[in-house]
Design a protein around this motif. Structure first.
Motif, mmCIF file in Angstrom:
data_model
loop_
_atom_site.group_PDB
_atom_site.id
_atom_site.type_symbol
_atom_site.label_atom_id
_atom_site.label_comp_id
_atom_site.label_asym_id
_atom_site.label_seq_id
_atom_site.Cartn_x
_atom_site.Cartn_y
_atom_site.Cartn_z
ATOM 1 N N GLU A 23 -42.683 12.552 -2.288
ATOM 2 C CA GLU A 23 -43.528 11.421 -2.671
ATOM 3 C C GLU A 23 -42.697 10.335 -3.360
ATOM 4 N N ALA A 24 -41.714 10.728 -4.144
ATOM 5 C CA ALA A 24 -40.826 9.754 -4.789
ATOM 6 C C ALA A 24 -40.057 8.968 -3.730
ATOM 7 N N ARG A 25 -39.570 9.654 -2.704
ATOM 8 C CA ARG A 25 -38.883 8.956 -1.607
ATOM 9 C C ARG A 25 -39.831 7.989 -0.910
ATOM 10 N N ASN A 26 -41.074 8.414 -0.698
ATOM 11 C CA ASN A 26 -42.060 7.535 -0.065
ATOM 12 C C ASN A 26 -42.333 6.298 -0.928
ATOM 13 N N ALA A 27 -42.431 6.484 -2.235
ATOM 14 C CA ALA A 27 -42.654 5.355 -3.141
ATOM 15 C C ALA A 27 -41.485 4.380 -3.081
ATOM 16 N N ASN A 28 -40.281 4.902 -3.012
ATOM 17 C CA ASN A 28 -39.108 4.020 -2.911
ATOM 18 C C ASN A 28 -39.101 3.254 -1.595
ATOM 19 N N VAL A 41 -47.496 -7.533 -5.361
ATOM 20 C CA VAL A 41 -47.613 -6.082 -5.179
ATOM 21 C C VAL A 41 -46.588 -5.412 -6.081
ATOM 22 N N VAL A 42 -47.053 -4.455 -6.876
ATOM 23 C CA VAL A 42 -46.155 -3.738 -7.777
ATOM 24 C C VAL A 42 -46.196 -2.256 -7.416
ATOM 25 N N VAL A 43 -45.036 -1.697 -7.131
ATOM 26 C CA VAL A 43 -44.904 -0.258 -6.907
ATOM 27 C C VAL A 43 -44.208 0.295 -8.147
ATOM 28 N N PRO A 44 -44.859 1.209 -8.875
ATOM 29 C CA PRO A 44 -44.235 1.743 -10.084
ATOM 30 C C PRO A 44 -42.849 2.326 -9.796
ATOM 31 N N GLU A 45 -41.968 2.163 -10.762
ATOM 32 C CA GLU A 45 -40.617 2.719 -10.645
ATOM 33 C C GLU A 45 -40.685 4.229 -10.845
ATOM 34 N N ILE A 46 -39.972 4.953 -10.000
ATOM 35 C CA ILE A 46 -39.892 6.408 -10.133
ATOM 36 C C ILE A 46 -38.830 6.738 -11.175
ATOM 37 N N LEU A 47 -39.185 7.572 -12.124
ATOM 38 C CA LEU A 47 -38.230 8.023 -13.134
ATOM 39 C C LEU A 47 -37.677 9.369 -12.658
ATOM 40 N N LEU A 50 -36.905 12.448 -14.780
ATOM 41 C CA LEU A 50 -38.053 13.161 -15.356
ATOM 42 C C LEU A 50 -38.968 13.755 -14.278
ATOM 43 N N SER A 51 -38.536 13.674 -13.029
ATOM 44 C CA SER A 51 -39.367 14.152 -11.917
ATOM 45 C C SER A 51 -38.766 15.395 -11.281
ATOM 46 N N THR A 52 -39.636 16.226 -10.731
ATOM 47 C CA THR A 52 -39.226 17.432 -10.006
ATOM 48 C C THR A 52 -40.101 17.545 -8.764
ATOM 49 N N GLU A 53 -39.977 18.663 -8.051
ATOM 50 C CA GLU A 53 -40.844 18.883 -6.901
ATOM 51 C C GLU A 53 -42.307 19.012 -7.304
ATOM 52 N N LYS A 54 -42.555 19.384 -8.568
ATOM 53 C CA LYS A 54 -43.934 19.596 -9.029
ATOM 54 C C LYS A 54 -44.433 18.539 -10.008
ATOM 55 N N VAL A 55 -43.552 17.651 -10.471
ATOM 56 C CA VAL A 55 -43.927 16.602 -11.418
ATOM 57 C C VAL A 55 -43.337 15.281 -10.942
ATOM 58 N N LEU A 56 -44.208 14.277 -10.825
ATOM 59 C CA LEU A 56 -43.754 12.937 -10.463
ATOM 60 C C LEU A 56 -44.014 12.029 -11.657
ATOM 61 N N THR A 57 -42.949 11.446 -12.198
ATOM 62 C CA THR A 57 -43.061 10.566 -13.357
ATOM 63 C C THR A 57 -42.720 9.149 -12.917
ATOM 64 N N MET A 58 -43.637 8.224 -13.231
ATOM 65 C CA MET A 58 -43.451 6.830 -12.826
ATOM 66 C C MET A 58 -43.649 5.921 -14.030
ATOM 67 N N SER A 59 -43.163 4.693 -13.899
ATOM 68 C CA SER A 59 -43.390 3.698 -14.936
ATOM 69 C C SER A 59 -44.877 3.359 -14.997
ATOM 70 N N PHE A 60 -45.328 2.952 -16.172
ATOM 71 C CA PHE A 60 -46.716 2.524 -16.328
ATOM 72 C C PHE A 60 -46.797 1.046 -15.999
ATOM 73 N N GLU A 61 -47.751 0.679 -15.182
ATOM 74 C CA GLU A 61 -47.953 -0.717 -14.806
ATOM 75 C C GLU A 61 -49.334 -1.152 -15.285
ATOM 76 N N HIS A 62 -49.379 -2.209 -16.057
ATOM 77 C CA HIS A 62 -50.655 -2.729 -16.548
ATOM 78 C C HIS A 62 -51.413 -3.348 -15.382
ATOM 79 N N GLY A 63 -52.703 -3.191 -15.396
ATOM 80 C CA GLY A 63 -53.531 -3.786 -14.355
ATOM 81 C C GLY A 63 -54.931 -3.218 -14.407
ATOM 82 N N CYS A 64 -55.632 -3.364 -13.316
ATOM 83 C CA CYS A 64 -56.990 -2.849 -13.217
ATOM 84 C C CYS A 64 -57.231 -2.412 -11.778
#
Length: 93
Positions: A23-28, A41-47, A50-64
């Motif tokens: 999923e991180a590769r797809n986001a990139n 269009v804003v796609v959150p940055e993948i960290l 802090l990510s693994t196969e079971k945890v995806l950590t992304m930047s927080f983007e303000h919005g609604c």
């Protein structure tokens, strides 16, 4: 009904969907495809650190939510402009 094809499809794709490194590769890839839209269009940055196969950590983007017309308009944005941008993005992809 013949649903065996669906079972086979799920066996193949569910492990991919549950692998957050994939999923991180797809986001990139999405970030690369959508970079021409600038701030529209804003796609959150993948960290990755802090990510693994079971945890995806992304930047927080303000919005609604795109469906929250009141919140969109409270930001001084016209809902029709959001709809137009959304249509343009989908048409380009």
């Amino acid at each position: 009904f013949g649903f065996q094809w669906l079972v086979e499809e799920m066996k193949l794709n569910i492990p991919k969907e549950l692998n957050f490194k994939e999923e991180a590769r797809n986001a990139n890839r999405c970030r690369t495809l959508l970079q021409g839209f600038g701030d529209t269009v804003v796609v959150p940055e993948i960290l990755h650190e802090l990510s693994t196969e079971k945890v995806l950590t992304m930047s927080f983007e303000h919005g609604c939510k795109i469906s929250d017309k009141s919140a969109i308009e409270a930001q001084g944005i016209l809902a029709r402009d959001v709809a137009r941008s959304l249509s343009t993005v989908f048409a380009e992809l």
